[in-house]
Design an enzyme around this catalytic site. Structure first.
Site, PDB file in Angstrom:
ATOM      1  N   ALA A 155       0.890  -1.086   0.091  1.00 35.59           N
ATOM      2  CA  ALA A 155       0.032   0.038   0.084  1.00 35.59           C
ATOM      3  C   ALA A 155       0.845   1.330   0.050  1.00 35.59           C
ATOM      4  O   ALA A 155       1.863   1.323  -0.820  1.00 35.59           O
ATOM      5  CB  ALA A 155      -0.974  -0.094   1.161  1.00 35.59           C
ATOM      6  N   CYS A 156       0.788   2.317   0.795  1.00 34.48           N
ATOM      7  CA  CYS A 156       1.366   3.502   0.702  1.00 34.48           C
ATOM      8  C   CYS A 156       3.017   3.445   1.123  1.00 34.48           C
ATOM      9  O   CYS A 156       3.562   4.263   0.820  1.00 34.48           O
ATOM     10  CB  CYS A 156       0.689   4.484   1.666  1.00 34.48           C
ATOM     11  SG  CYS A 156      -1.038   5.089   1.195  1.00 34.48           S
ATOM     12  N   SER A 157       2.922   2.219   1.801  1.00 27.75           N
ATOM     13  CA  SER A 157       4.443   1.975   2.157  1.00 27.75           C
ATOM     14  C   SER A 157       5.596   1.372   1.024  1.00 27.75           C
ATOM     15  O   SER A 157       6.487   1.094   1.450  1.00 27.75           O
ATOM     16  CB  SER A 157       4.512   1.385   3.507  1.00 27.75           C
ATOM     17  OG  SER A 157       4.287   2.319   4.402  1.00 27.75           O
ATOM     18  N   SER A 333       2.038   5.279  -2.363  1.00 31.07           N
ATOM     19  CA  SER A 333       3.209   5.026  -2.432  1.00 31.07           C
ATOM     20  C   SER A 333       4.093   6.350  -2.872  1.00 31.07           C
ATOM     21  O   SER A 333       5.448   6.466  -2.536  1.00 31.07           O
ATOM     22  CB  SER A 333       3.862   3.869  -2.811  1.00 31.07           C
ATOM     23  OG  SER A 333       3.741   3.882  -4.028  1.00 31.07           O
TER      24      SER A 333
END
Ligand code: CO8
Length: 372
Positions: A155-157, A333
């Protein structure tokens, strides 16, 4: 083990931007029509009346003023409320491959590198447009790179986890240089009919060249250390997947798009991320006084102000914690890397900075870098 550096970054920005005014105008027109057409059901209590959105709320709650998207018309069309991105033939480049090659070419040019200097491509992003063949292998082919490639998703990481994987590959000798690429088409998985989240995301693609310090032609930042953490939470969730078609009842339901408990995410992730950064610095016998810049994940301005205040013990200046979410919104990300790409000038050799992402999972990644 050889030291590892970031020697180039690239950014693909879609040509279309949607302002809050434009987004709210079309959302509210959709709401008014929905409530009109469902008046009887709403009256009978079998349908819930939708509430309108507001520009003031969006700016105050998130700091977002506009977002770039791959297709503007489809999103603003109240008969559609989603982007129109037509299928492409198997003999054409996929959309994510097209975004990725632009960003990669910029990053390679900045690093002074050719395709023959790169040994691996990692596509690290929240949403992949197909399961296989890997988008990374397609990008590798499009750029004429030998070696290996794979897709990954945290995901965002994703980008910071990708940087960690790239640094390890370079340190171990598995690759001389690695491209970490984040083609985020968040608009494809955003529910534009949901008042709580319709404003949150935008599209963009970033690329980073990671390579051996002793062989780099244009070393820019040394990757001093990486630290990753994950903690299971249902507060940011998307149930889209290959098993969806096995239960017809769930097809097309809102949980097959992005859903979140935004308040809970805010409250739980701020302490998690501030602790991660502080711990990471301590483990590297550094303190926050040495921190010249924080390129934080770009989800919410208030969240970033709070995180940087917790870390520094005072308010960060706009230079110390740059913001790009006002014009890009949350690009998952890609966000912290866009901030790094656009705001890394003005640091002196030896200065310390942190690239930090956080999001669904929960997941958070911290990358300590030192200006070369
Ligand atoms: N317009 C007007 N009013 C609104 C709107 C709107 N659009 N939306 C909600 N409101 C109202 C609510 O109904 C509520 O009213 P009331 O007080 O009467 O109940 C009031 O405004 C306050 O609502 P909230 O409490 O929800 O508002 P917040 O102040 O908490 O702000 C945010 C909402 C902006 C969502 C905020 O909570 C936030 O940003 N939290 C952090 C979220 C975050 O960082 N998430 C990360 C997710 S991204 C990630 O991990 C990647 C996932 C993969 C990407 C997939 C791409 C699609």
């Amino acid at each position: 083990m050889s030291a590892v550096v970031i020697s180039g970054t690239g950014l693909y920005t879609p040509p279309n931007s949607i302002s809050n005014d434009e987004l709210v105008e079309s959302f509210n027109a959709w709401v008014e029509r929905f409530n009109r057409e469902n008046a009887a059901a709403i009256e009978a209590g079998t349908e819930v009346a939708r509430q309108t959105s507001s520009v003031e709320f969006i700016v105050k709650a998130s700091g977002i003023k506009s977002r770039y998207v791959m297709d503007k018309q489809g999103i603003l069309d109240i008969n559609r409320m989603k982007p129109y991105l037509p299928d492409r033939g198997n003999d054409e480049p996929s959309i994510q491959c097209e975004m990725a090659t632009v960003a990669c070419q910029q990053a390679m040019e900045q690093a002074g590198r050719k395709a023959s200097d790169i040994d691996a491509v990692i596509i690290a992003c929240s949403n992949l447009q197909r399961p296989y063949p890997a988008i990374a292998v397609e990008v590798q082919h499009a750029l004429g790179i030998q070696g290996y490639a794979y897709d990954m998703n945290v995901a965002c990481s994703s980008a910071t986890f990708g940087l960690q994987a790239a640094a390890s590959a370079v340190q171990s000798g598995a690759a001389r240089a690695v491209l970490v690429v984040s083609p985020e088409i968040c608009s494809g998985h955003l529910n534009f009919c949901d008042r709580d989240s319709h404003f949150i995301f935008g599209d963009a693609c970033t690329a980073v060249v990671v390579e051996r310090a002793d062989q780099a032609l244009r070393p820019d930042f040394e990757i001093v250390s990486t630290k990753l953490t994950t903690l299971f939470s249902n507060n940011i969730r998307n149930n889209f997947g290959f098993l969806n078609r096995c239960d017809d009842a769930g097809v097309g339901k809102p949980d097959k798009l992005f859903v979140q408990e935004g308040r809970k995410v805010f409250k739980e992730v701020v302490p998690l991320v501030s602790a991660l950064i502080q711990q990471h610095l301590e483990e590297n016998t550094m303190n926050t006084d040495q921190l010249r810049r924080m390129w934080l994940h770009q989800a919410n301005l208030n969240m970033n102000l709070l995180i940087s205040r917790k870390v520094l013990g005072r308010d960060a200046t706009p230079e110390e914690s740059p913001t790009i979410l006002d014009t890009y919104a949350n690009t998952s990300s890609a966000g912290s890397i866009i901030a790094f790409h656009q705001h890394r000038d003005g640091l002196k050799a030896g200065d310390i900075g942190i690239i930090c992402s956080f999001g669904a999972g929960y997941s958070a990644g911290s990358v300590i870098v030192r200006k070369c």
